[in-house]
Design a protein around this motif. Structure first.
Motif, PDB file in Angstrom:
ATOM      1  N   ILE A 255      34.685  41.581   2.917  1.00 26.67           N
ATOM      2  CA  ILE A 255      35.277  41.115   4.167  1.00 26.67           C
ATOM      3  C   ILE A 255      34.968  39.632   4.329  1.00 26.67           C
ATOM      4  N   LYS A 256      35.978  38.854   4.647  1.00 27.46           N
ATOM      5  CA  LYS A 256      35.790  37.433   4.912  1.00 27.46           C
ATOM      6  C   LYS A 256      36.228  37.149   6.348  1.00 27.46           C
ATOM      7  N   TYR A 257      35.440  36.365   7.038  1.00 23.41           N
ATOM      8  CA  TYR A 257      35.745  36.041   8.429  1.00 23.41           C
ATOM      9  C   TYR A 257      36.267  34.602   8.526  1.00 23.41           C
ATOM     10  N   ALA A 258      37.290  34.423   9.354  1.00 27.18           N
ATOM     11  CA  ALA A 258      37.867  33.093   9.545  1.00 27.18           C
ATOM     12  C   ALA A 258      38.504  33.028  10.927  1.00 27.18           C
ATOM     13  N   ASN A 259      38.800  31.831  11.356  1.00 30.26           N
ATOM     14  CA  ASN A 259      39.404  31.617  12.666  1.00 30.26           C
ATOM     15  C   ASN A 259      40.926  31.780  12.552  1.00 30.26           C
ATOM     16  N   VAL A 260      41.372  33.026  12.424  1.00 26.79           N
ATOM     17  CA  VAL A 260      42.801  33.332  12.317  1.00 26.79           C
ATOM     18  C   VAL A 260      43.153  34.378  13.369  1.00 26.79           C
ATOM     19  N   GLN A 261      44.439  34.436  13.737  1.00 26.36           N
ATOM     20  CA  GLN A 261      44.898  35.328  14.795  1.00 26.36           C
ATOM     21  C   GLN A 261      45.087  36.758  14.312  1.00 26.36           C
ATOM     22  N   LYS A 262      45.422  36.921  13.020  1.00 24.27           N
ATOM     23  CA  LYS A 262      45.731  38.240  12.466  1.00 24.27           C
ATOM     24  C   LYS A 262      44.692  38.642  11.419  1.00 24.27           C
ATOM     25  N   ALA A 263      44.756  39.889  11.018  1.00 27.89           N
ATOM     26  CA  ALA A 263      43.938  40.384   9.911  1.00 27.89           C
ATOM     27  C   ALA A 263      44.831  40.541   8.674  1.00 27.89           C
ATOM     28  N   TYR A 264      44.371  40.002   7.562  1.00 27.08           N
ATOM     29  CA  TYR A 264      45.115  40.072   6.298  1.00 27.08           C
ATOM     30  C   TYR A 264      44.347  40.961   5.337  1.00 27.08           C
ATOM     31  N   LEU A 265      45.070  41.896   4.721  1.00 28.91           N
ATOM     32  CA  LEU A 265      44.407  42.860   3.855  1.00 28.91           C
ATOM     33  C   LEU A 265      45.086  42.938   2.492  1.00 28.91           C
ATOM     34  N   SER A 266      44.273  43.103   1.462  1.00 25.54           N
ATOM     35  CA  SER A 266      44.775  43.405   0.116  1.00 25.54           C
ATOM     36  C   SER A 266      43.936  44.543  -0.435  1.00 25.54           C
ATOM     37  N   LEU A 267      44.604  45.627  -0.786  1.00 24.33           N
ATOM     38  CA  LEU A 267      43.930  46.759  -1.408  1.00 24.33           C
ATOM     39  C   LEU A 267      44.461  46.891  -2.827  1.00 24.33           C
ATOM     40  N   GLY A 268      43.570  46.971  -3.791  1.00 20.40           N
ATOM     41  CA  GLY A 268      43.995  47.022  -5.188  1.00 20.40           C
ATOM     42  C   GLY A 268      43.454  48.241  -5.915  1.00 20.40           C
ATOM     43  N   TRP A 269      44.309  48.798  -6.778  1.00 20.85           N
ATOM     44  CA  TRP A 269      43.908  49.882  -7.662  1.00 20.85           C
ATOM     45  C   TRP A 269      44.027  49.386  -9.098  1.00 20.85           C
ATOM     46  N   LYS A 270      42.977  49.501  -9.867  1.00 22.18           N
ATOM     47  CA  LYS A 270      43.031  49.041 -11.251  1.00 22.18           C
ATOM     48  C   LYS A 270      44.036  49.866 -12.043  1.00 22.18           C
TER      49      LYS A 270
END
Length: 383
Positions: A255-270
């Motif tokens: 999880i990375k925290y930043a001063n942004v309005q939305k939450a951005y997600l990436s889920l990966g399967w090898k």
């Protein structure tokens, strides 16, 4: 005219040989300098696209070379042995050639599009710019400054930051974890001598592929390619051994925290290498999950539970280890629910029965997109 059976067999063999080399799918050959060539004639319009693919990127960078692949790609096609002082760039402009490039962490693509009557000139210039490039200290310093600005821009975009973090969490050892512009680029050591050594080592014809599509005159182009192969016969390329990734035994999360309005997600399967037959199923799976607003994740999460504003899936094919990625944009308050929902739906597909009719619709949609994407000579070359 009478023909015996031996003559008929010989003629049939010749016809089969001609069809295999000059068939409707295109022409494949390997030049004397090791350059692999694929030509697909397309006579619909008097346009030709030339694509050079060099199998070089951040994946292949050694210690102290981080960022060199992308930096070299910025320096090319301005100066060369036969066209110094930026004359090469002007030569392209004089014949109205559109130049572009695409970068990935395992490949650099350079493309040139122009009218077919300039094909010979385009090929000569492209060969010289790729295999006989020259650099200057002033050009190196200028492009380093510009590239630093680009990287700074990339690393302020939440979707890129999140995807990079996902790749670096998924792969602890394999260099596919690096972004295309390098991991912690080492531009301070990129002097003229070191960059020339890096360029000579990686930009060999035997480490490259040439794609030509469009209104091609084979009687002119093939002899020209053979002549150019003699002229640009750089030593063979030695492919480096890459480290093997350790086996992953449990779910990982960062999880990375930043001063942004939305939450951005990436889920990966090898996923397996692109050479495997699973790639076809993975293309269908990505489209089925998040290929359109009628896909499973869109219907169930964006339109149904409304845990996200946007969601999409992508199969990132690679000749090395890769991932099937599901990306989404959500509100901060719903981000955790979204992660759980995506994992639940993806894992549930193992047991879920999908109708044959639905699968056929998905497959037809992929085929239609694929056919449509090959309408232009540029897209055909990329394909």
């Amino acid at each position: 005219m009478k023909l015996n059976i031996k003559s008929l067999i010989t003629i049939l063999f010749c016809l089969l040989f001609i069809n295999s080399v000059y068939g409707s799918s295109g022409i494949e050959l390997t030049l004397s300098n090791g350059l692999k060539v694929f030509i697909k004639p397309m006579k619909a319009s008097p346009i030709v696209t030339i694509n050079f693919w060099v199998k070089n990127g951040s994946i292949y960078e050694n210690d102290g070379e981080s960022g060199f692949s992308e930096l070299i790609s910025k320096l090319l096609f301005s100066n060369s042995v036969n066209y110094p002082n930026h004359k090469l760039k002007y030569e392209f402009e004089n014949i109205g050639v559109k130049i572009g490039k695409n970068s990935s962490n395992d490949c650099q693509c350079y493309y040139f599009t122009g009218i077919s009557q300039n094909t010979e000139k385009m090929l000569k210039l492209a060969f010289d710019g790729l295999f006989a490039a020259t650099f200057s200290d002033s050009d190196i310093n200028y492009n380093i400054k510009e590239l630093k600005k680009e990287i700074q821009f990339y690393e302020t975009k939440p979707d890129i930051v999140v995807e990079n973090a996902m790749m670096q969490e998924a792969f602890a050892i394999h260099p596919c974890r690096r972004p295309f512009y390098g991991l912690n680029p080492n531009f301070d050591s990129a002097d003229l001598f070191i960059l020339n050594r890096f360029y000579t080592k990686n930009y060999a014809p035997s480490n490259s592929v040439l794609i030509i599509t469009g209104d091609v005159n084979l009687d002119i182009v093939i002899p020209l390619l053979n002549n150019l192969a003699q002229k640009y016969s750089i030593s063979n390329y030695t492919k480096p051994e890459l480290p093997k990734e350790i086996k992953q035994t449990s779910y990982r999360e960062v999880i990375k925290y930043a001063n942004v309005q939305k939450a951005y997600l990436s889920l990966g399967w090898k996923i397996p290498y692109v050479e495997g037959s699973d790639k076809y199923a993975l293309y269908v799976l990505a489209h089925l999950l998040g290929g359109s607003e009628n896909s499973i994740l869109w219907n169930r999460l964006a339109k149904g539970r409304e845990t996200c504003e946007k969601i999409w899936a992508e199969y990132k094919a690679s000749c090395y280890e890769g991932v099937l990625v599901i990306s989404a944009i959500s509100s901060k308050s719903k981000a955790r629910y979204l992660v759980d929902d995506v994992r639940r739906i993806a894992n549930g597909l193992i047991e879920e029965r999908l109708s044959e009719t639905y699968l056929e619709e998905i497959k037809k949609s992929i085929v239609n997109e694929h056919i449509f994407s090959k309408e232009s000579v540029e897209n055909a070359a990329l394909d």
